[in-house]
Design an enzyme around this catalytic site. Sequence first.
Site, PDB file in Angstrom:
ATOM      1  CG  LEU A 118      -2.106   0.957   1.279  1.00 22.94           C
ATOM      2  CD1 LEU A 118      -3.226   1.621   0.017  1.00 22.94           C
ATOM      3  CD2 LEU A 118      -2.275   1.140   2.752  1.00 22.94           C
TER       4      LEU A 118
ATOM      5  CE  LYS B  91      -2.875  -1.738  12.012  1.00 22.10           C
ATOM      6  NZ  LYS B  91      -2.108  -1.234  10.631  1.00 22.10           N
TER       7      LYS B  91
END
Length: 373
Positions: A15, A159
């Site tokens: 990404l 996360k």
Amino acid sequence: MPGWSCLVTGAGGFLGQRVVCMLTQEEELQEIRALDKVFRPETREEFAKLQTKAKVTLLEGDILDAQYLRRACQGISVVIHTAAIIDVMGDIPRETIMDVNLKGTQNLLEACVQASVPAFIYTSSVEVAGPSSYKEIIVNGTEEEQRENTSSHPYPYSKKMVEKAVLAANGRTLKDGGTLHTCSLRPMYIYGEGSQFLSYIIINALKNNAILTYTGKFSIANPVYVSNGAWAHVLAARGLRDPKKSPNIQGQFYYISDDTPHQSFCDLVYHLSKDWGLRLYSGWIPPPPLLYWLGFLLEVVSFLLRPIYNYQPPFTRHLITVSNTVFTFSYKKAQRDLGYEPLVSWEEAREKTSEWIGSLVQQHKGTLNTKIQ
């Protein structure tokens, strides 16, 4: 929004590379600092070819090095933080994941405060919301539902904790007296050319003459094409820097998907690779409850063998959970606040990814001059 600069962490990743490439088209952008622990030679070559007025600076450094991060942030207007350890198989020690994902982000937030960086965009994950169980069913979920993953698996847990830290940092006072503004993006499963996970699946499919379906047959998901995921980050950077949009974005999180059809992970891989003769495995596949407990037994075997042998199970309970649930989310909030619209259609995304998969097939099966019929 005159004269600004951006630091992208994880810039050598799947990404991060797309974010850097997309930023080169931004007006008034004077410098892009691309930070990663190590850059592959082909990534360095790709960045060297970028057509841009902005200066592109490659920085190799450890996100756990607080002093290095502080130097990297000097003079920066926006930080886009994509760097993370992603682990669905349980291959990486929990302590390592928590160090890099949580401690590394805390280091970066503190560096932003000390270097007076006013905008911070974090690449979170849909796994912050779940699934917590293979029985969970979410269709077109929204941010207002405030879902939270209760799994203790280190990746989604890290996360979740990082996103909380990032959003809690919104409003912190910077060293120069300014204010730090943050937001978090939760992409769905990201696919596209260059995906290591897709590459792994395709290479295994070539070895087994079929796409194995035990991790995905029973799912419904809405994956996002990598360029669309990167585009959302650019829009978030624009938004946090725009005084008119910024108040709506500060301290917020957003699900990022696109118009890729909602489908099982197996069907996605099939639609991306069918032009090259790859087919789904047609044999019997155990249902998710049985796969889940098989995963548990494999994890026990791995744990018991660890003192003498590093056995890596073919799948784990976490992998079965995330890849065999109905779990889809809407991008309407990102559309409303960020002005997000997918840049790349499903048809174009499928075509580009399929072409890349074709190159993998050629690489591992020999040169193919025509598509397999």
